[in-house]
Design an enzyme around this catalytic site. Sequence first.
Site, short mmCIF file in Angstrom:
data_model
loop_
_atom_site.label_atom_id
_atom_site.label_comp_id
_atom_site.label_asym_id
_atom_site.label_seq_id
_atom_site.Cartn_x
_atom_site.Cartn_y
_atom_site.Cartn_z
N PRO A 29 5.76 -41.82 -25.33
CA PRO A 29 6.31 -41.07 -26.46
C PRO A 29 7.32 -40.04 -25.96
CG PRO A 29 3.89 -41.12 -26.55
CD PRO A 29 4.29 -41.68 -25.22
N GLU A 104 2.49 -41.29 -31.36
CA GLU A 104 1.98 -40.02 -30.86
C GLU A 104 1.72 -39.09 -32.06
OE1 GLU A 104 3.35 -37.17 -27.26
OE2 GLU A 104 4.77 -37.26 -28.92
N TYR A 180 0.42 -27.58 -27.59
CA TYR A 180 0.12 -27.91 -28.98
C TYR A 180 -1.38 -27.71 -29.26
CZ TYR A 180 4.89 -29.71 -28.88
OH TYR A 180 6.25 -29.81 -28.75
N ALA A 324 10.26 -42.14 -19.95
CA ALA A 324 11.07 -41.74 -21.11
C ALA A 324 12.52 -41.91 -20.66
CB ALA A 324 10.76 -40.32 -21.53
N ARG A 325 12.96 -41.04 -19.72
CA ARG A 325 14.37 -41.05 -19.33
C ARG A 325 14.83 -42.39 -18.73
NH1 ARG A 325 14.44 -35.52 -16.05
NH2 ARG A 325 12.36 -36.29 -15.54
N CYS A 348 18.68 -43.59 -14.28
CA CYS A 348 18.74 -42.23 -14.82
C CYS A 348 19.20 -41.28 -13.72
CB CYS A 348 17.35 -41.86 -15.31
SG CYS A 348 17.15 -40.12 -15.66
FE1 SF4 Z 1 18.55 -38.36 -19.76
FE2 SF4 Z 1 20.57 -37.97 -18.04
FE3 SF4 Z 1 18.64 -39.72 -17.49
FE4 SF4 Z 1 20.35 -40.26 -19.43
S1 SF4 Z 1 20.85 -40.05 -17.28
S2 SF4 Z 1 18.16 -40.53 -19.51
S3 SF4 Z 1 20.73 -38.22 -20.24
S4 SF4 Z 1 18.39 -37.53 -17.73
#
Ligand code: SF4
Length: 690
Positions: A29, A104, A180, A324-325, A348
């Site tokens: 999430p 989530e 939270y 996530a990223r 990333c």
């Molecule tokens: Fe986030 Fe930068 Fe990774 Fe793209 S490159 S997912 S903007 S941290």
Amino acid sequence: MARNPRYDLLFEPVKIGPVTARNRFYAVPHAAGMTNSMPHMRAAFRATKAEGGWGVVCSGYVSIDPSSDDAPLPYATLWDDDDVRAHALMTEAVHAHGALAGIELWHGGGSVMNRASRLPTLSPSGTSWMATHVNFMGNQRPRVMDLEDIRVLRDWQAQAARRARSAGFDIVYVYAGMGYLPYEFLLPEWNQRRDAYGGSVRNRVRIVRELLEVTHEAVGGQCAVALRISLEELRARPSEVAPSEAHEVVALLAELPDLWDLKLDSAPTDCPPSRFAAEGSHEPHVDFVKRLTSKPVVGVGRFTSPDTMVGQIRRGVLDLIGAARPSIADPYLPKKIDAGREQDIRECIGCNICISSWHDSVPVRCTQNPTIGEEWRRGWHPERIAPRGSAAAVLIVGAGPAGLECALSLGRRGYEVTLAEAAEDIGGRLRFETRLPGLAAWGRVLDWRRGQLEQLSNVSIYRGNFLSADDILELASTHVVIATGARWSRMLYSPLEIPAGRLEGPGVLTPDDIAAGARLSGPVIVYDFDNYYMGSVLAEHLARGGHQVSYVTPAGHASAWSIMSNEQPQVHRALAAAGVALHTLTRVTAFENGALTLAEQFTDAERSFECGTLVIVGTRFANDALHGELSARPVELERAGIRSVTRIGDALAPGAIVHAVYAGHRYARELDADPGALTCRRDQPLARLA
Ligand code: SF4
Ligand code: ADP
């Protein structure tokens, strides 16, 4: 190509309670700036990850009741049956690609401000969160929950879980992390209750246990129940019966969730920028959990290397590789590993521009992946692009992020592309910036594009080729793209925040001068009102190079905007560690004969400061002279058969690297495109049920 057998482990199915993930790739999430009012954008964005091979794709945070209202930050809701359809759109889209969908469920407790719902916020003992980020500050303090409130909270969770099941979700979360509500019960400073929900660890965990139980009951064995929990603070707390309170908490709940989803407590440590943390930085906080439970464990760590992923599993840290990223930067990461195409992964860079989108309350953006968030409204796909619309040849001037992305995407469409770069190597601003402290990983913007361009025979790159307007006319390409970047200026500003002329003279430099190797005499003052990374990173760089450096900014913090990208706390620590003196709320007004005049931002009180070199990190202006010259010669352009001259990226409007990459991609998508494909569709909330 075939998958490397070393990575077979990553493609084993994993049973999560009553459901089975097809592999170990788990898109955790994460907030993506898309609320229920953007249901189609959200569904397409998450579906793209499922299409790219992730075994599980989760929603962002979804409020279970109006007493958990994070406005104006973009959160989703599952408050009533009308909300179900917006989520069902996502689960259907995710299922269509063979992935499981997770949701989530979330109650923000005392960390939200209920600005829109105007309800009093809830907490275990009336203690509020200390926000240092202005987006989270507010004037409302939470009320204390009584036992009836706790019963009602369980009902909200159960009702939301039932709605989640009817929306088609496979994994339903209890969220006890990041300050939270359930997390607030876990820490004794927040939870000073004297009833069965406070005091001992067993009592503090009770609410989480009950939420897990009611969720199991509500989904009736049809969905898995996951627990997302922050363990950083608990891990740091000694316990009399276990190595830490985190061990106690995990042991008490060990077999109750079908899945443990582990994270840290504060945004800058949970989702740290690469400038300050390497891949896998969570491990020391979460490595013990698998020893205390037989249930599968997922965790994150900006994992982009399949070897690191395999290592995490083999060493018994994780069962599922959470992301996530990395799933934003490359939704196709799993498929690329599966196909033996690791070198094609768009890794990333850890810049956290994606996080800043959430803080800005807008749909997610990414420096590496310009298509993210644009899947539905612009019809952009991260791996597919329409073939060329004509046989036009395109000349791109400047091989920075904008020019490189433009050349790559045009090349993929099949255009004949010439990319000319004045410098001896491609990369534009990245050539210098990736040499600054902590920014090496940003080189992936260049490295990935360099590698992909090498696979295209229709893109020719000419290094060490400065092009003049005459050269461009002579080359006579059908279209000319000016991607010549921007330059830093010596402009100062008045207390009213309006431009106040340029400060020229000996010893006054800009980052461009430092990049060009200017010699500095000390002491050095870096004056930053750009507010992003450049000022602080340069100060750190120069201090590490042996200069006596002070950092001056009219803002209240160093790199003030970097609060948006989770960097600010570490920026301050880094400056302190490098011995940089910090002067906030201070403006530079004059610099003469080795004396700098500083004014306090609000009182205007002036003082003098010894200074050998002043580096102004302020505004940037486009390098658009070439565009101006060409535009002034329409007859010659026509004679040369040049049909368009277009500025992109910093050469049009200076911005961050994310803006330049996006501009390059957009130009490439839109060249010769069907006018219908140029529209940006507006998403709408789904109509209420009758
Ligand atoms: Fe986030 Fe930068 Fe990774 Fe793209 S490159 S997912 S903007 S941290
Ligand atoms: P952006 O972020 O918009 O891509 P950059 O500043 O990173 O911009 O890159 C611009 C690039 O353009 C630099 O590498 C610069 O050397 C190059 N450049 C500027 N003017 C010319 C020119 N006339 N001919 C060729 N290359 C140029």
